[in-house]
Design an enzyme around this catalytic site. Structure first.
Site, mmCIF file in Angstrom:
data_model
loop_
_atom_site.group_PDB
_atom_site.id
_atom_site.type_symbol
_atom_site.label_atom_id
_atom_site.label_comp_id
_atom_site.label_asym_id
_atom_site.label_seq_id
_atom_site.Cartn_x
_atom_site.Cartn_y
_atom_site.Cartn_z
ATOM 1 N N GLY A 39 50.727 24.066 -15.869
ATOM 2 C CA GLY A 39 50.897 22.492 -15.896
ATOM 3 C C GLY A 39 50.496 21.837 -14.225
ATOM 4 O O GLY A 39 51.320 20.908 -14.054
ATOM 5 N N GLY A 40 49.563 22.390 -13.656
ATOM 6 C CA GLY A 40 49.054 21.840 -12.510
ATOM 7 C C GLY A 40 49.912 21.672 -11.389
ATOM 8 O O GLY A 40 49.521 21.346 -10.314
ATOM 9 N N GLU A 85 40.904 29.162 -3.980
ATOM 10 C CA GLU A 85 39.530 29.075 -4.628
ATOM 11 C C GLU A 85 38.680 27.856 -3.914
ATOM 12 O O GLU A 85 39.176 26.759 -3.395
ATOM 13 C CB GLU A 85 39.789 28.642 -6.059
ATOM 14 C CG GLU A 85 40.248 29.783 -7.054
ATOM 15 C CD GLU A 85 40.479 29.285 -8.289
ATOM 16 O OE1 GLU A 85 40.379 28.014 -8.849
ATOM 17 O OE2 GLU A 85 40.578 30.050 -9.232
ATOM 18 N N HIS A 123 36.188 20.158 -17.001
ATOM 19 C CA HIS A 123 36.936 21.473 -17.382
ATOM 20 C C HIS A 123 36.444 21.724 -18.914
ATOM 21 O O HIS A 123 36.430 20.795 -19.974
ATOM 22 C CB HIS A 123 38.428 20.784 -17.601
ATOM 23 C CG HIS A 123 39.514 21.934 -18.220
ATOM 24 N ND1 HIS A 123 40.395 22.598 -17.640
ATOM 25 C CD2 HIS A 123 39.553 22.442 -19.423
ATOM 26 C CE1 HIS A 123 41.083 23.469 -18.312
ATOM 27 N NE2 HIS A 123 40.422 23.349 -19.427
ATOM 28 N N GLU A 139 41.495 30.201 -15.723
ATOM 29 C CA GLU A 139 42.502 30.991 -16.286
ATOM 30 C C GLU A 139 42.467 31.236 -17.993
ATOM 31 O O GLU A 139 41.572 30.780 -18.349
ATOM 32 C CB GLU A 139 43.935 30.167 -16.103
ATOM 33 C CG GLU A 139 44.126 29.103 -17.008
ATOM 34 C CD GLU A 139 45.667 28.433 -16.750
ATOM 35 O OE1 GLU A 139 46.289 29.190 -16.420
ATOM 36 O OE2 GLU A 139 45.717 27.181 -17.214
ATOM 37 N N ASN A 171 44.784 30.990 -21.261
ATOM 38 C CA ASN A 171 46.152 30.660 -21.966
ATOM 39 C C ASN A 171 45.997 31.662 -23.225
ATOM 40 O O ASN A 171 45.255 31.701 -23.951
ATOM 41 C CB ASN A 171 46.034 29.285 -22.463
ATOM 42 C CG ASN A 171 46.328 28.415 -21.083
ATOM 43 O OD1 ASN A 171 47.024 28.718 -20.264
ATOM 44 N ND2 ASN A 171 45.477 27.258 -20.894
ATOM 45 N N ARG A 206 48.074 31.546 -25.914
ATOM 46 C CA ARG A 206 48.874 30.696 -26.927
ATOM 47 C C ARG A 206 47.930 29.708 -27.920
ATOM 48 O O ARG A 206 46.940 29.463 -27.099
ATOM 49 C CB ARG A 206 50.079 30.147 -26.259
ATOM 50 C CG ARG A 206 49.294 29.415 -25.203
ATOM 51 C CD ARG A 206 50.457 28.207 -24.679
ATOM 52 N NE ARG A 206 50.135 27.712 -23.186
ATOM 53 C CZ ARG A 206 49.265 26.736 -23.112
ATOM 54 N NH1 ARG A 206 48.992 26.045 -23.890
ATOM 55 N NH2 ARG A 206 49.288 26.136 -21.716
HETATM 56 P P1 ADP Z 1 47.310 25.197 -14.429
HETATM 57 O O1 ADP Z 1 47.637 26.736 -15.101
HETATM 58 O O2 ADP Z 1 48.490 24.601 -13.622
HETATM 59 O O3 ADP Z 1 47.131 24.330 -15.537
HETATM 60 P P2 ADP Z 1 44.407 25.629 -13.937
HETATM 61 O O4 ADP Z 1 44.084 26.911 -12.956
HETATM 62 O O5 ADP Z 1 44.372 25.887 -15.331
HETATM 63 O O6 ADP Z 1 45.944 25.425 -13.465
HETATM 64 O O7 ADP Z 1 43.819 24.453 -13.479
HETATM 65 C C1 ADP Z 1 44.230 22.879 -13.830
HETATM 66 C C2 ADP Z 1 43.200 22.128 -13.553
HETATM 67 O O8 ADP Z 1 43.239 21.967 -11.868
HETATM 68 C C3 ADP Z 1 41.750 22.103 -13.896
HETATM 69 O O9 ADP Z 1 41.555 21.820 -15.160
HETATM 70 C C4 ADP Z 1 41.018 21.395 -12.893
HETATM 71 O O10 ADP Z 1 41.125 20.150 -13.134
HETATM 72 C C5 ADP Z 1 41.964 21.502 -11.672
HETATM 73 N N1 ADP Z 1 41.484 22.990 -10.961
HETATM 74 C C6 ADP Z 1 41.738 24.440 -11.006
HETATM 75 N N2 ADP Z 1 41.122 24.969 -10.067
HETATM 76 C C7 ADP Z 1 40.125 24.188 -9.469
HETATM 77 C C8 ADP Z 1 39.075 24.253 -8.418
HETATM 78 N N3 ADP Z 1 38.904 25.499 -8.014
HETATM 79 N N4 ADP Z 1 38.409 23.307 -8.223
HETATM 80 C C9 ADP Z 1 38.680 21.918 -8.573
HETATM 81 N N5 ADP Z 1 39.660 21.938 -9.609
HETATM 82 C C10 ADP Z 1 40.179 22.794 -9.869
#
Ligand code: ADP
Length: 447
Positions: free
Chosen positions: A164-165, A200, A208, A287, A289, A291
């Protein structure tokens, strides 16, 4: 095939699962909290069971109550939807211990992908490219500084149990890094009860792009192309489209093949999504998911494949109903998440829907449990529906979406519909020319 499925969720996704079951001749059991007695998923299901008070921790997340509901009703399988218990490995195991089928992947795969550090290491071994960063977790400032030295700034500190960011902090220089680490640690501990962090490289203008996969227990693993979910606010998706305006057929086929081969290597079962950031023609895994996702309908629109039906078939031990060669992509689809929130401040707006009219016509799908006279409870997330529009190409899709948004009436509460109407008029959005930070920049004028 199952005769009865319990749907361990609420709102539009509970309806979505119910519809697939009905078409397959499967009876459904809805569960609900005391706040959801009047909800549409309860009204439409064949049976319903109240599983607790409004707080999700005591109802939709209440595993003993859900098991009892299965036993009382004789449901043989549980579909978890998304959110709530959908990525809870222990829930999948407990169901299995009670001879109830979890409609989803194995508990081992849920657990593996739920640990984002382990997930990254696992997919890297399977040949999927990942975002450069720490090898495993980071615990000390010194360790973090060394990683950042190697990848270069800016860097992103992330939570291993993240979702969830949340638990994500950017550091643009060495001076900012210790603060980012401690802020991420505090947020991760509060949100997930786990303050394990990793790092990262922070990509500056990526898209995305995520790939939908489906794998069955007969050795088949296929991909259904990608979804572009770059339109985000606070790292949360707002609008999704398929195919991505940024990919051509060759890039799609290439990343799809890498991903489906990796899923076969993993022995993955069911539907899943591999999420990437895509920058300068390169994919970087972030990542997986394990589901069904909120945005799955855009894939359904361009492939004609019912993903929930496939999930149920696979959980019942059948083969998926198509091969990779049979998958054809047709046209373009866009989904708008209609939230009960103010379209500029994003303040949640629960309450009574006084008037409600959904758009219709060719290529228009609305997944929602809302209706005139429905009172949106304040206890759950604010998604009240999804508008999914399909056209023969992106242009036609945009014209249809504009028309559909104009037709959509939700009175009595604030919604995000005005935001989408505004976006339709933006040349960069019209051209598909946007990245993950674009929407936040667009919204700055309201700050
Ligand atoms: P969550 O599981 O909280 O959703 P994610 O790893 O899927 O976390 O990342 C969610 C969003 O965060 C991505 O779609 C992107 O917008 C941003 N994000 C994640 N990793 C990076 C990165 N290394 N650089 C820039 N933005 C990132």
């Amino acid at each position: 095939m199952f005769e009865k499925v319990l749907i361990a969720n609420r709102g539009e996704i509970a309806l979505r699962v119910h519809r697939a079951c009905q078409e397959m001749g499967i009876k459904t059991v809805a569960v609900h909290s005391t706040a959801d007695e009047d909800a549409m998923h309860v009204r439409l299901a064949d049976e319903s069971v109240c599983i607790g008070p409004p707080q999700a921790s005591e109802s939709y997340l209440n595993i003993p109550a859900l098991i009892s509901a299965c036993e009382i009703t004789g449901a043989e399988a549980v579909h978890p939807g998304y959110g709530f218990l959908s990525e809870n490995a222990r829930f999948a195991e407990i169901l299995t211990e009670h001879d109830i089928t979890f409609i989803g992947p194995t508990a081992d795969h849920i657990r593996l992908m739920g640990d984002k550090i382990a997930a990254k290491a696992a997919v890297k071994r399977l040949g999927i490219p990942v975002v450069p960063g720490s090898e495993g977790g980071v615990t000390t400032d010194a360790q973090a500084l060394a990683v950042a030295e190697e990848t270069g700034y800016p860097v992103l500190v992330k939570a291993a149990s993240g979702g969830g960011g949340r638990g994500m902090k950017v550091a643009r220089s060495a001076a900012e890094l210790p603060g980012a680490l401690s802020a991420a640690r505090t947020e991760a501990k509060a949100a997930f009860g786990d303050d394990t962090l990793y790092m990262e490289k922070y990509l500056s203008q990526p898209r995305h792009i995520e790939v939908q996969v489906v794998a069955d227990s007969h050795g088949h693993a296929v991909h259904l192309g990608e979804r572009d979910c770059s339109l985000q606010r606070r790292h949360q998706k707002v609008l999704e489209e398929a195919p991505s305006p940024a990919l051509n057929d060759a890039a799609r086929a290439e990343i799809g093949a890498i991903v489906s081969k990796a899923m076969k290597g993993l022995g993955y079962l069911g539907v899943g999504t591999i999420e990437f950031l895509y920058e300068n023609g390169e994919f970087f895994f972030i990542e997986m998911n394990t589901r069904l996702q909120v945005e799955h309908p855009v894939t359904e629109a361009i492939t004609g494949i019912d993903l929930v039906r496939e999930q149920i078939r696979i959980a019942a031990g059948l083969e998926m109903s198509f091969t990779q060669e049979e998958v054809t992509f047709s046209g373009h689809a866009i989904e708008c998440r209609i939230n009960a929130e103010h379209s500029q401040t994003f303040m949640p707006s629960p309450g009574l829907i006084t008037d409600y009219h959904t758009p219709g016509g060719l290529g228009v799908r609305v997944d929602s449990g809302a209706y005139a006279g429905y009172r949106i409870p304040p206890y759950y997330d604010s998604l009240i529906g999804k508008l999914i529009v399909h056209g023969r190409n992106r242009n036609e899709c945009l014209m249809r979406l504009r028309r559909s948004l104009d037709e959509f009436v939700v009175d009595g509460v604030d919604t995000t519909i005005p935001l989408f109407k505004e976006l339709m008029a933006e040349p960069e959005f019209q051209n598909g020319d946007y990245h993950i930070h674009w929407l936040e920049q667009f919204l700055e004028k309201y700050n």
